[in-house]
Design a protein around this motif. Sequence first.
Motif, PDB file in Angstrom:
ATOM      1  N   VAL A 404      51.722  39.488  19.671  1.00 20.51           N
ATOM      2  CA  VAL A 404      53.233  39.082  19.147  1.00 20.51           C
ATOM      3  C   VAL A 404      53.200  37.761  18.487  1.00 20.51           C
ATOM      4  O   VAL A 404      54.507  37.659  18.471  1.00 20.51           O
ATOM      5  CB  VAL A 404      54.521  39.837  20.638  1.00 20.51           C
ATOM      6  N   GLY A 405      51.921  37.567  18.870  1.00 19.65           N
ATOM      7  CA  GLY A 405      52.229  35.754  17.836  1.00 19.65           C
ATOM      8  C   GLY A 405      51.271  35.238  17.421  1.00 19.65           C
ATOM      9  O   GLY A 405      50.322  35.555  19.007  1.00 19.65           O
ATOM     10  N   PHE A 406      50.801  34.482  17.099  1.00 19.49           N
ATOM     11  CA  PHE A 406      49.936  33.593  16.583  1.00 19.49           C
ATOM     12  C   PHE A 406      50.385  32.578  16.293  1.00 19.49           C
ATOM     13  O   PHE A 406      50.751  32.191  14.891  1.00 19.49           O
ATOM     14  CB  PHE A 406      48.477  34.287  15.932  1.00 19.49           C
ATOM     15  N   LEU A 407      49.289  31.093  16.373  1.00 18.35           N
ATOM     16  CA  LEU A 407      50.207  29.752  16.171  1.00 18.35           C
ATOM     17  C   LEU A 407      49.006  28.849  15.458  1.00 18.35           C
ATOM     18  O   LEU A 407      47.693  28.969  16.544  1.00 18.35           O
ATOM     19  CB  LEU A 407      50.787  29.383  16.660  1.00 18.35           C
ATOM     20  N   PRO A 408      49.061  27.892  15.091  1.00 19.01           N
ATOM     21  CA  PRO A 408      48.185  26.958  15.199  1.00 19.01           C
ATOM     22  C   PRO A 408      47.903  25.742  16.249  1.00 19.01           C
ATOM     23  O   PRO A 408      49.765  25.554  16.391  1.00 19.01           O
ATOM     24  CB  PRO A 408      48.081  26.161  13.738  1.00 19.01           C
ATOM     25  N   GLY A 409      47.509  25.218  16.765  1.00 19.18           N
ATOM     26  CA  GLY A 409      47.321  24.576  17.592  1.00 19.18           C
ATOM     27  C   GLY A 409      47.550  23.329  17.415  1.00 19.18           C
ATOM     28  O   GLY A 409      48.440  23.695  15.827  1.00 19.18           O
ATOM     29  N   LYS A 410      48.373  21.756  17.709  1.00 16.90           N
ATOM     30  CA  LYS A 410      49.060  20.889  17.613  1.00 16.90           C
ATOM     31  C   LYS A 410      48.121  20.353  16.413  1.00 16.90           C
ATOM     32  O   LYS A 410      46.742  20.733  16.789  1.00 16.90           O
ATOM     33  CB  LYS A 410      49.048  20.228  18.659  1.00 16.90           C
TER      34      LYS A 410
END
Length: 451
Positions: A404-410
Amino acid sequence: MDVQVQRTLVMPPPAAPSAEVPLTVFDLAAPTYHVTVLFAFSPPNPTNQALLYALAATLPCFPLLTAARLDRGGPGVARPCHVTGEGGAGALVIEATVPSSALSDHLPLAPSPGLARLHPKVARGAARHVLMLQINRFACGGIVLASSAHHQAADGHSMTTFLHAWADAVRGLDVGRAPVPYGPTALVSRRPPRCEFEHHAAEFLPLSSSHAAAREDKPPAEADDRHVDHSEIANVLLHDTSEFVAELKRRAQDKYTTFETVSAHVWRKITIARRLSTGDGDACTSIRVAVNGRGRLAGTDTLPAEGFFGNVVLTATCGARAADLASGILADAAALVRAGIRAVDGRYFQSFVDFGALHGGEGDEELEPACADEAGVLSPDVEADSWLHLDLHRLDFGCGGRLVGFLPGKVPQDGVVVLMPSLRNGGGVDVFVALWKKHASELNAIAYTMD
C-alpha cells in the motif's frame, strides 16, 4: 511513532571460504552510501519467522548481500572490496513492533521525521553490513519492511531482483538456484579493450595535483557549503494524477516518455523555486539521470546471460541556461532529457566496461566518482532517478497482504528526485523530492502549475 525494537540478529553468510571480491568499474562509480526503501503492507502478513526462514533460503543466491565491506585507500594500496563467504558480515536484521497505532494511521506513506524509526540507523560510510533490514509490525497486523543496501554492492534493478526472490521464497516458490553472477570477472570486455569516450572526465575524477589544487581554489561560498545542516533539507512527496501526467505529455507534444516528461517538468519547477532564473542571467543548471545499461548491453557477451547482480548504471547529463529552462516550453526541456539519456547508449556502456578492464588492476590510480557530492548540495543541479519500471510496486509476500506504499528513506541531499508509480486509486506518478526547506515550500506552491 512508538517503535519498539524486539530483537537484533545477523543472518550469517554462506559457509564458504572467504574471498575478496574487487569492486567493478560500475561499483567504483556508484555512490558510497546505503540506499533505504520502505515498503508498507496491509494485513494479513506472513509471520516474522516465515520472513526470516525465507530470507535464510534466499541470501545464498546473493553472496554480496552478506559480504563485509572492506574500505582501503592510499597510494599503492588495494582498492575497496567485498569479502564474501565465512569472512562476510552477514545481513543485519531488526525486528520491531509499533504497538500504539495501526498502519492505516500512517497512510498514504509520505516523508516525515517519524519514518526514521522504521529503518536501521546508517552512519554514512561507517556500516560494515552491505544489507540491513528492519521488520516493523503494527498493532493491526500491517508491516513496514525497510531495506537498506550499500549502493556499491547493488543498484535498484539488482535489489528489486533480490526482493522479488525473497518474496517468492516466502510464498513457497523454489529459490534453489545457483548464486547470481557478480563481480568484475562476470563483466566481459572486448579483446583488446578500447575506450571510445573520456570516462575520466565523465564518471571519475583522477586524484592529481591539479585536481587537488582546483578544489583548494573554490570560492568561499562553495567552501562554506561543505558544512551543511541536513535538518534544513526537506523531503516532500508530490502526487501527479494520471490526468495531470496526461496533460503534461500533451503539452510536451506527446513525443516523450512519462519519465522524460515528468522529470523535465520537475526540473523546471525546481529551477524556478530556487530562483536561479531570476538572478545571474548566465546561471546554468543540469539534470543528471541514472541510466540502466542492461538493455543497452543486451545481445552482447558483456553481461552473463543468466543475469548479473551489482551495478550496471551510469549517469546521463544535460544542461541549459536557467532562464531559458524556466521561460521555455516543456517539450524543449523533455527533449534535453531525452538527448542526454540517448547519448549514454550501448556503445558508451561497452566503452566503460573496457575502461574498467584497462584501469581495474590493484595498485592502479585511485578512481574518485565524479558524482560525489559530500556536501549534500546539488544546486543548481538536479539528480533524477526512475523507479517506474523497477517492479518494486509489484512486491507480494503472500498471505493476502497488499503493498500500500513504498518510499525512499530520508535523503539528506538537496536536489534528489525519484519518480515512482503511485499506489493510490487512479494511479499516476509519485515524485519524491529532497530540497532545501525554503525551496521546498515554493516548489509545493508551483508543482502543479502548467506554465
